[in-house]
Structures are given as C-alpha cells and as structure tokens.
Scaffold this active site. Sequence first.
Site, PDB file in Angstrom:
ATOM      1  N   LYS A 178       0.850  -1.195   0.000  1.00  0.00           N
ATOM      2  CA  LYS A 178       0.000   0.000   0.000  1.00  0.00           C
ATOM      3  C   LYS A 178       0.879   1.236   0.000  1.00  0.00           C
ATOM      4  CE  LYS A 178      -1.908   2.964   2.841  1.00  0.00           C
ATOM      5  NZ  LYS A 178      -1.946   4.096   1.940  1.00  0.00           N
ATOM      6  N   GLU A 253       9.110   1.525  11.181  1.00  0.00           N
ATOM      7  CA  GLU A 253      10.090   2.601  11.011  1.00  0.00           C
ATOM      8  C   GLU A 253       9.327   3.900  11.189  1.00  0.00           C
ATOM      9  OE1 GLU A 253      13.169   2.320  10.960  1.00  0.00           O
ATOM     10  OE2 GLU A 253      13.296   0.177  10.593  1.00  0.00           O
ATOM     11  N   CYS A 287      12.681  11.306   8.169  1.00  0.00           N
ATOM     12  CA  CYS A 287      12.696  10.814   9.543  1.00  0.00           C
ATOM     13  C   CYS A 287      14.090  10.985  10.120  1.00  0.00           C
ATOM     14  CB  CYS A 287      12.277   9.357   9.575  1.00  0.00           C
ATOM     15  SG  CYS A 287      13.129   8.394   8.336  1.00  0.00           S
ATOM     16  N   GLU A 386       9.041  15.852  16.189  1.00  0.00           N
ATOM     17  CA  GLU A 386       9.491  15.779  14.799  1.00  0.00           C
ATOM     18  C   GLU A 386       8.803  16.895  14.011  1.00  0.00           C
ATOM     19  OE1 GLU A 386       8.185  12.348  12.424  1.00  0.00           O
ATOM     20  OE2 GLU A 386      10.299  12.154  11.917  1.00  0.00           O
TER      21      GLU A 386
HETATM   22  P1  NAD Z   1       1.498   8.395   8.065  1.00  0.00           P
HETATM   23  O1  NAD Z   1       1.751   7.607   9.286  1.00  0.00           O
HETATM   24  O2  NAD Z   1       0.413   9.371   8.045  1.00  0.00           O
HETATM   25  O3  NAD Z   1       1.186   7.392   6.842  1.00  0.00           O
HETATM   26  C1  NAD Z   1       2.054   6.355   6.512  1.00  0.00           C
HETATM   27  C2  NAD Z   1       1.272   5.297   5.748  1.00  0.00           C
HETATM   28  O4  NAD Z   1       0.311   4.717   6.625  1.00  0.00           O
HETATM   29  C3  NAD Z   1       0.481   5.843   4.563  1.00  0.00           C
HETATM   30  O5  NAD Z   1       0.526   4.909   3.508  1.00  0.00           O
HETATM   31  C4  NAD Z   1      -0.919   5.964   5.129  1.00  0.00           C
HETATM   32  O6  NAD Z   1      -1.931   5.879   4.161  1.00  0.00           O
HETATM   33  C5  NAD Z   1      -0.970   4.751   6.040  1.00  0.00           C
HETATM   34  N1  NAD Z   1      -1.984   4.827   7.101  1.00  0.00           N
HETATM   35  C6  NAD Z   1      -2.592   5.937   7.597  1.00  0.00           C
HETATM   36  N2  NAD Z   1      -3.481   5.583   8.559  1.00  0.00           N
HETATM   37  C7  NAD Z   1      -3.423   4.234   8.658  1.00  0.00           C
HETATM   38  C8  NAD Z   1      -4.080   3.285   9.490  1.00  0.00           C
HETATM   39  N3  NAD Z   1      -4.986   3.657  10.394  1.00  0.00           N
HETATM   40  N4  NAD Z   1      -3.752   1.982   9.362  1.00  0.00           N
HETATM   41  C9  NAD Z   1      -2.817   1.583   8.469  1.00  0.00           C
HETATM   42  N5  NAD Z   1      -2.187   2.439   7.641  1.00  0.00           N
HETATM   43  C10 NAD Z   1      -2.475   3.751   7.741  1.00  0.00           C
HETATM   44  O7  NAD Z   1       2.902   9.044   7.684  1.00  0.00           O
HETATM   45  P2  NAD Z   1       3.221  10.030   6.490  1.00  0.00           P
HETATM   46  O8  NAD Z   1       2.641  11.356   6.833  1.00  0.00           O
HETATM   47  O9  NAD Z   1       2.881   9.397   5.200  1.00  0.00           O
HETATM   48  O10 NAD Z   1       4.833  10.081   6.583  1.00  0.00           O
HETATM   49  C11 NAD Z   1       5.496  10.879   7.499  1.00  0.00           C
HETATM   50  C12 NAD Z   1       5.920  10.087   8.719  1.00  0.00           C
HETATM   51  O11 NAD Z   1       6.661   8.947   8.326  1.00  0.00           O
HETATM   52  C13 NAD Z   1       6.836  10.856   9.621  1.00  0.00           C
HETATM   53  O12 NAD Z   1       6.414  10.751  10.951  1.00  0.00           O
HETATM   54  C14 NAD Z   1       8.185  10.188   9.459  1.00  0.00           C
HETATM   55  O13 NAD Z   1       9.038  10.259  10.548  1.00  0.00           O
HETATM   56  C15 NAD Z   1       7.828   8.804   9.138  1.00  0.00           C
HETATM   57  N6  NAD Z   1       8.901   8.157   8.379  1.00  0.00           N
HETATM   58  C16 NAD Z   1       9.760   7.312   9.022  1.00  0.00           C
HETATM   59  C17 NAD Z   1      10.803   6.719   8.330  1.00  0.00           C
HETATM   60  C18 NAD Z   1      11.776   5.789   9.009  1.00  0.00           C
HETATM   61  O14 NAD Z   1      12.503   5.087   8.311  1.00  0.00           O
HETATM   62  N7  NAD Z   1      11.853   5.745  10.326  1.00  0.00           N
HETATM   63  C19 NAD Z   1      10.975   6.984   6.983  1.00  0.00           C
HETATM   64  C20 NAD Z   1      10.079   7.851   6.365  1.00  0.00           C
HETATM   65  C21 NAD Z   1       9.038   8.425   7.084  1.00  0.00           C
END
Ligand code: NAD
Length: 482
Positions: A178, A253, A287, A386
Amino acid sequence: MSFPTTLDGLYINGQWSAGSEHLRVINPATEALLTTVNGGDERAVDQAVSAATEAFKGWSTTTGAERGAILRKIAAGVQAGREQLMHLQSSNNGKPLFEAAIDVDDVIATFEYYAGLAEALDGKQDSAVELPTDDFSARLRREPCGVVGLIVPWNFPMVTTAWKLAPALAAGCCVVLKPSEVTPLPELELAAIIAGAGLPKGVFNLVCGTGLAVGAPLSADPRIAKISFTGSNAVGVQVMQRAAETVKGVSLELGGKSSLLVLADADLELAVEVACGGGFFNAGQMCSATSRVLVADELADEFLSKLKARAEAIRVADPFDPNVEMGALVNQAQYQRVLGHIDRGLSAGAKLICGGNRPADLPRGYFLQPTIFSDVPLDSALWCEEIFGPVICVRSFASEAEAIALANDSQFGLVASVVTRDTEAADRVANALQAGLVWINAPQVIFPQTAWGGYKQSSIGRELGPWGLQAFQEIKHVIRAL
Ligand code: NAD
C-alpha cells in the site's frame, strides 16, 4: 510530464483494475491536479490477500537463485525507466530532480543487493547445526514468513518500498503493497516494471488507497503474517494494535528527532554542509533529519552566522529548475503542519535566525524558506517533536558530555551525525549516542549493506542489510534422532 485523467490503482493477481476510491494526486510545486488514481478499499485488500495467499504456495518453494534472477530483472527495469521514475518522484513529491536520481539509484542498488542475498540463501539452506551429542542431528532452515503487508509513506516513494519489497521477495514472501495516497505515482510505475519482470501472478499485489480504507484492513487481516510499516508514530501504534489481535509480526520505522554534534575542533565549512544536508535535503521531510544542531560554545557564533549565510543562499525552486537546491513540501497539510511548528516555536520564545516564510518569488506551490532557530527552549515542541520540514534548531554546548546528553534526551533515536577532526572523540561520541546509525564527517549516505532503523520510539526492527531479509524469514530447526 503529462498524465492520463485517471489511473487504475489496483494490481491484484497479475491484473490491473480500478477501485472505487478516487485519490486526487497533486503536483506540490504547482498545486495542480496531476491525475486521479482509482484506489481500493477493504474488498480490494481481501482480494489481494487471497491472491497472495494462493501464490505463496508456489513462490515460497522457489530457490533463492530463481528469486534473485527476478529481483535482478526488476533492478534492470528500474534502470531502464530511470529518467521516467525520476520525473515521477519530482512531479508527485516536489523533490529536486537530482534528489530523485539518488532515490532511483538507491532502488536499483537495493534490488541488486537483495538479489545477491537471495542467491546466497540456497547454499545456506539446511546447514548442519553442531550439537553436543551424536544421538541427534539438526539442520537449520530459513523460510519465508508468509504473506506480508507493506505500508509506506510519501517522503521517499519507491525507496521505502524497495527497502521492504526487495527483501520480502528475496525471502520468498508474497506481498500486498500500500503506497501513500499522497504519492502513488512512482509506485504505480514500479508496479508496472515488476509486472514485466516475470513474477508469478499474485506474488506482488498493489492496492492504492487511504490509510483507513486500505492500511487498516491490511493490518487486521488474519492471513497476513507480518506488517512492515513506515510512517508516523501515531499510525504505527494503530498498526501495531490491529496486528496484535492476530499476533502478527510488525516492523516499524517511525519518527525521529536526530542531532548533529559539531565538536570544538570541527571544520566549520564541512559542519555547515552537513547541517544543511541533514536539515534541508528533501525539504527536511526525513525521519532522519538532523533538526537539532548542537555546536561547541567556542564555535557557536561563527557557525551560526555561516549556517545562516548558507541557508539564505539555498535556491528554493521548482524541482525541475536546473539550479534548484530545495524543492517543495509534499502537500498543503504538511505545509500547514510545518508552519504551525514555526509559529509555536516563536510563541515559545525561540529566536528565528532566518527563513520561516514562503520565498517571495514563489507565490504558488508548497515552498518554504530554509529556516533556522536558536535559543529554542528544551521543553518546546520545536525542540522535542518531529517537524518534518526544513527547520533546524541550533544550540550550543559546553562539554562533550553535555552534547551527548542533549542528543540522547529524546523519545526517538533514529540517527545522528558528528563533525570533528578528532578521530577518537568521533568514535567516543558515536558509541555514546542512542541511534541506529551515526555518520562521522559525512553526509547522510545510506548503503543497502548497513542497517536502517533506530532506538526507542523510532523503530521496531531494522531494514536493509541482512537484518532486512531476516525480518521476512522464520527460523526452523529440524532435529532427527540418529
Ligand atoms: P502516516 O503515518 O500518516 O502514513 C504512513 C502510511 O500509513 C500511509 O501509507 C498511510 O496511508 C498509512 N496509514 C494511515 N493511517 C493508517 C491506518 N490507520 N492503518 C494503516 N495504515 C495507515 O505518515 P506520512 O505522513 O505518510 O509520513 C510521514 C511520517 O513517516 C513521519 O512521521 C516520518 O518520521 C515517518 N517516516 C519514518 C521513516 C523511518 O525510516 N523511520 C521513513 C520515512 C518516514
């Protein structure tokens, strides 16, 4: 780059189709609609998991060499589509084209690396285990853990996907992916490449859609053995809660609040470059952003004035501008979130050194000036949370111990950077930092061979390296009476 008005957002059991959920895909640099992706819902997830479950019967019995050959074909397909994929990354995410090139090359390297690990698996399968008796023999098998759900964010489309998908396929798992609903275009193209690489149908399935419509049912499906998730901590917790109901494994992650430590003997020019790379690459939407910069007292004034000068000179522009250094933030919501952090920082008494606004020459698009704060209160959101935007907080320290304590004082522990000419001090500090990866005098280079992930609330598990593969394997021992 032009797009069809709508794109099918489902690739299930080797077939493309349109789901019922319409996802508007925006170019963040222009705010224009690029296309609409017809994504799926719970029903599509069910179909994808069914297809993957059926395909697992065959795929899980293939040799590592067979799987490696397909991973190499995917790598070659990405290489052949490199220019187009770069353009998709930049159009959909807002990142400069030169950054998109780094992303695509990382994807190629990741598929190649896990092709090698897949091929090496055959020689290790059924290896004998030394026992303290001749009455029994034992052998070790590494088997794919099953059908896995991969859920990824928008900041490094395709890259985060490759870090999960390549080892999952290498291990012999079947996959339901996804992508982020914000940036589905690179993954759709990657899926088209994968579709041409000769995978048996159902091994790889893609379901575009929102978190609630697709991510939530995927996390809950009892047929899924493991969810590998990258994203925010808030959603990571929800994924873990849903996964807990059927005791499925999770790799998470999540967020970071990482530090760059500039020690008293540092090369200042290098320190400024490392700070700008860690804070402003991908418009700070990382991140691993080193959004805390800790600088030795004796260097603090000079460092801050050099950093300010460099940040003010950074060319914020359209991702396709040949001179661009920093592109746009990904969407309106993220733009507002970062502006909110800046406002709250000001209210908390932090001192704005530069930036904080939209560049005057860019009236449209989600562009923000590189922003630097000093005197940031240690209990403020700006210091603790963050930000995920181009915002750096600078603070000085009196001793190495104080710098380490400041860096480690966080709920996160993803990465850190150190700049110093003193090799021993660099290693001492690197060893004391609570982070999964520490760079010394280096930009944030990443290799498929070194792990990605961190301490505390940044991660559960590690991606990349052999650990990325192990995340998709079960260990089985077979003991025989002789
Ligand atoms: P997000 O958590 O909003 O979404 C991430 C993914 O989860 C998306 O595909 C989203 O559609 C899905 N999602 C949303 N609600 C969900 C649910 N209830 N159940 C299952 N899936 C769901 O994050 P974002 O805004 O897309 O990305 C930013 C965040 O990602 C930041 O907090 C960042 O730190 C983190 N990030 C971490 C890493 C790492 O390697 N540690 C890398 C990149 C981004």
